[in-house]
Design a protein around this motif. Structure first.
Motif, PDB file in Angstrom:
ATOM      1  N   GLY A   1       1.531 -10.147  -7.643  1.00  0.00           N
ATOM      2  CA  GLY A   1       0.298  -9.492  -8.069  1.00  0.00           C
ATOM      3  C   GLY A   1      -0.771  -9.547  -7.016  1.00  0.00           C
ATOM      4  N   ARG A   2      -0.976 -10.730  -6.421  1.00  0.00           N
ATOM      5  CA  ARG A   2      -1.996 -10.881  -5.383  1.00  0.00           C
ATOM      6  C   ARG A   2      -1.664  -9.991  -4.187  1.00  0.00           C
ATOM      7  NH1 ARG A   2      -2.690 -16.760  -2.970  1.00  0.00           N
ATOM      8  NH2 ARG A   2      -0.653 -16.188  -2.138  1.00  0.00           N
TER       9      ARG A   2
ATOM     10  N   TYR B   1      -2.704  -6.312  -4.843  1.00  0.00           N
ATOM     11  CA  TYR B   1      -4.140  -6.070  -4.670  1.00  0.00           C
ATOM     12  C   TYR B   1      -4.551  -6.162  -3.209  1.00  0.00           C
ATOM     13  CZ  TYR B   1      -4.707  -6.206  -9.727  1.00  0.00           C
ATOM     14  OH  TYR B   1      -4.623  -5.927 -11.071  1.00  0.00           O
ATOM     15  N   SER B   2      -3.885  -7.022  -2.451  1.00  0.00           N
ATOM     16  CA  SER B   2      -4.170  -7.119  -1.029  1.00  0.00           C
ATOM     17  C   SER B   2      -3.828  -5.811  -0.319  1.00  0.00           C
ATOM     18  CB  SER B   2      -3.378  -8.280  -0.421  1.00  0.00           C
ATOM     19  OG  SER B   2      -3.592  -8.362   0.965  1.00  0.00           O
TER      20      SER B   2
ATOM     21  N   LEU C   1       3.547  -1.604  -4.774  1.00  0.00           N
ATOM     22  CA  LEU C   1       2.911  -1.931  -6.048  1.00  0.00           C
ATOM     23  C   LEU C   1       3.934  -2.007  -7.176  1.00  0.00           C
ATOM     24  CD1 LEU C   1      -0.358   0.224  -5.851  1.00  0.00           C
ATOM     25  CD2 LEU C   1      -0.102  -2.227  -5.455  1.00  0.00           C
TER      26      LEU C   1
ATOM     27  N   LEU D   1      -3.873  -2.863  -1.703  1.00  0.00           N
ATOM     28  CA  LEU D   1      -4.881  -1.887  -2.103  1.00  0.00           C
ATOM     29  C   LEU D   1      -6.169  -2.053  -1.300  1.00  0.00           C
ATOM     30  CD1 LEU D   1      -4.367  -1.933  -5.974  1.00  0.00           C
ATOM     31  CD2 LEU D   1      -3.944  -0.006  -4.437  1.00  0.00           C
ATOM     32  N   LEU D   2      -6.568  -3.301  -1.046  1.00  0.00           N
ATOM     33  CA  LEU D   2      -7.775  -3.546  -0.255  1.00  0.00           C
ATOM     34  C   LEU D   2      -7.598  -3.023   1.163  1.00  0.00           C
ATOM     35  CD1 LEU D   2     -10.545  -4.802   0.220  1.00  0.00           C
ATOM     36  CD2 LEU D   2      -9.391  -6.979   0.724  1.00  0.00           C
TER      37      LEU D   2
ATOM     38  N   SER E   1      -7.978   4.129  -4.432  1.00  0.00           N
ATOM     39  CA  SER E   1      -8.122   3.727  -3.034  1.00  0.00           C
ATOM     40  C   SER E   1      -8.297   4.949  -2.139  1.00  0.00           C
ATOM     41  CB  SER E   1      -6.900   2.904  -2.586  1.00  0.00           C
ATOM     42  OG  SER E   1      -5.771   3.717  -2.376  1.00  0.00           O
TER      43      SER E   1
ATOM     44  N   PHE F   1       3.456  -3.649 -10.862  1.00  0.00           N
ATOM     45  CA  PHE F   1       2.596  -2.621 -11.436  1.00  0.00           C
ATOM     46  C   PHE F   1       3.453  -1.581 -12.158  1.00  0.00           C
ATOM     47  CE2 PHE F   1      -0.154  -4.653  -8.560  1.00  0.00           C
ATOM     48  CZ  PHE F   1      -1.466  -4.226  -8.731  1.00  0.00           C
TER      49      PHE F   1
ATOM     50  N   PHE G   1      -4.247   3.293  -9.221  1.00  0.00           N
ATOM     51  CA  PHE G   1      -4.889   2.469  -8.195  1.00  0.00           C
ATOM     52  C   PHE G   1      -4.799   3.129  -6.823  1.00  0.00           C
ATOM     53  CE2 PHE G   1      -4.842  -0.988 -11.283  1.00  0.00           C
ATOM     54  CZ  PHE G   1      -6.019  -1.650 -10.967  1.00  0.00           C
TER      55      PHE G   1
ATOM     56  N   ARG H   1      -0.023   2.823 -13.520  1.00  0.00           N
ATOM     57  CA  ARG H   1      -1.068   1.964 -12.951  1.00  0.00           C
ATOM     58  C   ARG H   1      -1.043   2.030 -11.424  1.00  0.00           C
ATOM     59  NH1 ARG H   1      -1.386  -4.333 -13.168  1.00  0.00           N
ATOM     60  NH2 ARG H   1      -3.614  -4.715 -12.936  1.00  0.00           N
TER      61      ARG H   1
END
Length: 257
Positions: A109-110, A113-114, A163, A116-117, A180, A168, A176, A172
């Protein structure tokens, strides 16, 4: 009209890449992305070396200063990727992972999101590049936007697959990815308002933007294609790179300076 063109161009790139990811199956995406990576390498090198850099060097700016900007830009994006804020995620054939990044179940999960950033920051930089190109020349702006859009397809497909591997859901992951992609629109609008009062700086900004294209092609895309392959697969890679260069070369025929 220039601002409207920037918004439309940046929005189209994000929408196109998300639509491709949405319409194709995961298995087909995994097979196609390796060819799209090769095509992207040709497109990015062609756009930077045949369009954006020549436009910058035809200005009144000092060539030595422009080369310093190019060098500085390459080092800047290298350092930005070092701190994992400028990531280019592409799916390796059959490995189920993103380029340079492998996630276990605890990190999934982390890690998603990384990705996506990093992708959002990458898209923001692309938007700034498109804005600088439009302010220099409208046709150059559309050519740059087309190059960004073609590169975004394998990048967003790679992000989408990562993802999914990170847990995900399909809907979703697509949502996301779309969010982005809006970072490119933000970068384009901010770039427009920041650059308009400082038109004399445009050649330097275009060179820094070109360094982004060159860095992605040379540091990320081409190394992915350096694995040992049969001659037939290597020729296919070269053909896709050539197709990307040909697209940019044909576009340059109608680009009046």
């Amino acid at each position: 009209m220039t601002l409207l063109s920037i918004v439309l161009a940046t929005l189209a790139g994000g929408v196109l890449s998300v639509l491709v990811a949405a319409l194709l199956t995961q298995a087909l995406l995994g097979r196609l992305v390796k060819h799209l990576v090769s095509l992207s390498a040709g497109v990015l090198l062609g756009a930077s070396l045949l369009h954006v850099l020549p436009e910058a060097f035809e200005s009144q700016a000092s060539s030595q200063e422009l080369f310093l900007c190019l060098l500085g830009g390459l080092l800047f994006f290298f350092l930005l990727e070092k701190v994992e804020l400028y990531r280019h995620t592409h799916h390796h054939e059959g490995d189920g992972h993103a380029h340079h990044h492998h996630y276990d179940a605890e990190q999934a999960g982390r890690g998603g999101y990384s990705v996506l950033l990093g992708d959002s920051i990458h898209n923001f930089c692309d938007g700034v590049l498109i804005a600088a190109a439009f302010l220099a020349d409208a046709q150059l702006g559309w050519l740059t936007a087309a190059a960004v859009a073609l590169h975004e397809i394998p990048q967003e497909v790679g992000d989408y697959l990562v993802l999914l591997n990170a847990g995900f859901s399909r809907a979703r992951a697509l949502a996301f990815n779309a969010l982005s992609g809006l970072a490119a629109v933000i970068g384009g609008v901010l770039g427009y308002w920041l650059f308009v009062p400082f038109e004399a700086l445009l050649p330097y900004l275009m060179v820094v933007a070109s360094s982004s294209f060159i860095y992605v092609a040379v540091a990320d895309l081409i190394p992915q294609m350096q694995r040992r392959l049969p001659w037939r697969d290597t020729l296919v890679q070269v053909a896709w790179i050539g197709a990307g260069l040909a697209l940019m070369s044909l576009a340059s025929l109608g680009h009046a300076h």
